[in-house]
Design an enzyme around this catalytic site. Structure first.
Site, PDB file in Angstrom:
ATOM      1  N   ARG A 179      42.557  33.287  30.814  1.00  0.00           N
ATOM      2  CA  ARG A 179      43.128  34.194  31.825  1.00  0.00           C
ATOM      3  C   ARG A 179      44.594  34.408  31.472  1.00  0.00           C
ATOM      4  NH1 ARG A 179      43.303  34.227  38.393  1.00  0.00           N
ATOM      5  NH2 ARG A 179      41.256  35.112  37.955  1.00  0.00           N
ATOM      6  N   CYS A 194      38.056  41.151  45.888  1.00  0.00           N
ATOM      7  CA  CYS A 194      37.950  40.063  44.914  1.00  0.00           C
ATOM      8  C   CYS A 194      38.687  38.809  45.381  1.00  0.00           C
ATOM      9  CB  CYS A 194      38.480  40.522  43.563  1.00  0.00           C
ATOM     10  SG  CYS A 194      40.148  41.206  43.647  1.00  0.00           S
ATOM     11  N   HIS A 240      38.586  42.428  34.475  1.00  0.00           N
ATOM     12  CA  HIS A 240      38.190  41.167  35.127  1.00  0.00           C
ATOM     13  C   HIS A 240      36.655  41.142  35.197  1.00  0.00           C
ATOM     14  CE1 HIS A 240      38.461  37.600  37.330  1.00  0.00           C
ATOM     15  NE2 HIS A 240      38.887  38.018  38.501  1.00  0.00           N
ATOM     16  N   ARG A 260      31.044  34.047  42.406  1.00  0.00           N
ATOM     17  CA  ARG A 260      31.824  33.861  41.164  1.00  0.00           C
ATOM     18  C   ARG A 260      31.260  32.682  40.379  1.00  0.00           C
ATOM     19  NH1 ARG A 260      36.797  35.403  40.518  1.00  0.00           N
ATOM     20  NH2 ARG A 260      36.155  35.188  38.366  1.00  0.00           N
ATOM     21  N   ASP A 302      41.632  45.874  46.580  1.00  0.00           N
ATOM     22  CA  ASP A 302      42.301  44.770  45.868  1.00  0.00           C
ATOM     23  C   ASP A 302      43.754  44.751  46.344  1.00  0.00           C
ATOM     24  OD1 ASP A 302      43.006  42.773  44.037  1.00  0.00           O
ATOM     25  OD2 ASP A 302      43.153  44.146  42.329  1.00  0.00           O
ATOM     26  N   GLN A 357      34.386  38.905  37.550  1.00  0.00           N
ATOM     27  CA  GLN A 357      34.438  39.302  38.967  1.00  0.00           C
ATOM     28  C   GLN A 357      33.377  40.356  39.271  1.00  0.00           C
ATOM     29  OE1 GLN A 357      36.673  38.241  41.603  1.00  0.00           O
ATOM     30  NE2 GLN A 357      35.171  39.370  42.787  1.00  0.00           N
TER      31      GLN A 357
HETATM   32  N1  NVA Z   1      44.456  42.691  40.597  1.00  0.00           N
HETATM   33  C1  NVA Z   1      44.529  41.287  40.956  1.00  0.00           C
HETATM   34  C2  NVA Z   1      43.190  40.664  40.874  1.00  0.00           C
HETATM   35  C3  NVA Z   1      43.150  39.220  41.307  1.00  0.00           C
HETATM   36  C4  NVA Z   1      41.792  38.610  41.191  1.00  0.00           C
HETATM   37  C5  NVA Z   1      45.517  40.612  40.041  1.00  0.00           C
HETATM   38  O1  NVA Z   1      45.464  40.831  38.828  1.00  0.00           O
HETATM   39  O2  NVA Z   1      46.359  39.840  40.517  1.00  0.00           O
HETATM   40  N1   CP Z   2      39.135  36.783  42.342  1.00  0.00           N
HETATM   41  C1   CP Z   2      39.791  35.927  41.557  1.00  0.00           C
HETATM   42  O1   CP Z   2      39.818  36.051  40.335  1.00  0.00           O
HETATM   43  O2   CP Z   2      40.409  34.908  42.211  1.00  0.00           O
HETATM   44  P1   CP Z   2      41.383  33.830  41.569  1.00  0.00           P
HETATM   45  O3   CP Z   2      42.652  34.555  41.185  1.00  0.00           O
HETATM   46  O4   CP Z   2      41.608  32.829  42.667  1.00  0.00           O
HETATM   47  O5   CP Z   2      40.729  33.224  40.380  1.00  0.00           O
END
Ligand code: NVA
Ligand code: CP
Length: 330
Positions: free
Chosen positions: A107, A270, A134, A315, A229, A137
């Site tokens: 990540r 998400c 992602h 998830r 989101d 997700q």
């Molecule tokens: N768009 C958000 C998704 C989090 C799961 C981010 O990248 O922070």
């Molecule tokens: N939805 C998601 O990816 O959550 P986290 O950032 O907690 O992993």
């Protein structure tokens, strides 16, 4: 499994619709096994490494629990606790970790980083979120939609808000691949890149799906899914909050919008979400901009239409499916 053995899982564009549905099916099966208490340590003796250059609750916990359920050992490398990026390149990291582990989750920031990791790794690499995509997700989202409605093709799926980042991009790909009717409801300038929309429209033409871009919230009428989101993603500067709120406030998911969608619409997100003032950043930004919530009101978030915690649970089941399909020979 599914032709995915030994493969990376970097973005849904790399998979066929059959492979994606196969992963959703496998996740549903693994969920039944988990609920029934049937052991499924099918990858016993293997080990995986989790690299997180951004924070996480759901993704990290899902990879860890899923790996343990499958019988695997796990090493978590946090944003500061390894040599990655500072003293060692991604290419070197990939070659080191693939001598020790059977799979690597990443990540972080640009998609090019997880691509480089995969290029230099001799074991499967899984994308746990980048700025652009992602994919794990979306598998959880599709499993959740299918559990709720019983099917995926032809679902009227609406994404509200900033669709330029990982979630907007990935949902556009996922809906196109699986034949959903996607409407993105956002201000001008907040849609996914035109090349991606074009590419996904070509995919949708083959799967029976469609992609509609609109800035009119009246177009959510008849939606079965309303998805949003956060307005400012991980890695973005706090300076963009004001501009985002000004642009996206009319696209907040609130009771009025859900009413426009219709009584059968479910709410999805998400997570994490700024639906009240009860978090550090939520409190700070709500006070600064005199708001009670950002992308979704607390009323909708807590309503019976909200399936966000089903999504969060899924998830784990879907990530387990990705690891099993890529690490287990048929
Ligand atoms: N768009 C958000 C998704 C989090 C799961 C981010 O990248 O922070
Ligand atoms: N939805 C998601 O990816 O959550 P986290 O950032 O907690 O992993």
């Amino acid at each position: 499994m599914n032709g995915l053995y030994g493969k990376d899982f970097l973005k849904l564009l790399d998979l066929t619709p059959e492979q994606i549905v196969g992963l959703v099916d496998l996740a549903a099966d693994l969920k039944v096994r988990k609920k029934a208490g049937i052991p499924h340590s099918l990858l016993s003796g293997k080990n995986i490494a989790l690299i997180f250059e951004k924070t996480s609750t759901r993704t990290r916990c899902s990879f860890e629990v899923a790996a343990r359920d499958l019988g695997m050992g796990v090493t978590y490398l946090d944003p500061s606790g390894s040599q990655i990026g500072k003293k060692e390149t991604i290419a070197d990291t990939a070659r080191v970790l693939s001598r020790i582990y059977d799979g690597i989750e990443y990540r972080g920031f640009g998609q090019s980083i997880v691509q480089t990791l995969a290029d230099y790794s001799s074991v499967p690499v899984w994308n746990g979120l980048t700025d652009e995509f992602h994919p794990t997700q979306i598998l959880a989202d599709m499993l959740t939609v299918r559990e709720h409605f019983g099917y995926l093709k032809g679902i009227k799926f609406v994404y509200m808000g900033d669709a330029r980042f990982n979630m907007g991009n990935s949902l556009t790909v996922g809906c196109a691949k699986l034949g959903l009717d996607l409407t993105i409801c956002a201000p001008q300038g907040y849609f996914p890149a035109p090349e991606l929309v074009e590419q996904c429209r070509e995919i949708a033409a083959e799967t029976g799906g469609s992609i509609t871009l609109t800035s009119d919230t009246a177009d959510v009428a008849g939606a079965q899914v309303i998805y949003t989101d956060i307005w400012v993603s991980m890695g973005e500067s706090a300076d963009v909050w004001q501009q985002r709120i000004e642009a996206l406030a009319p696209y907040q998911v609130n009771a009025e919008l859900m009413k426009t969608a219709g009584e059968h619409a479910i709410f999805m997100h998400c997570l994490p979400s700024y639906h009240n003032r009860d978090t550090e950043i939520g409190a700070e930004m709500c006070a600064k901009f005199n708001r009670d919530a950002m992308e979704v009101t607390d009323e909708v978030f807590e309503s019976p239409a909200s399936v966000v915690f089903d999504e969060a649970e899924n998830r784990m089941h879907t990530i387990k499916a990705v690891m099993l399909a890529t690490l287990m020979k048929d």
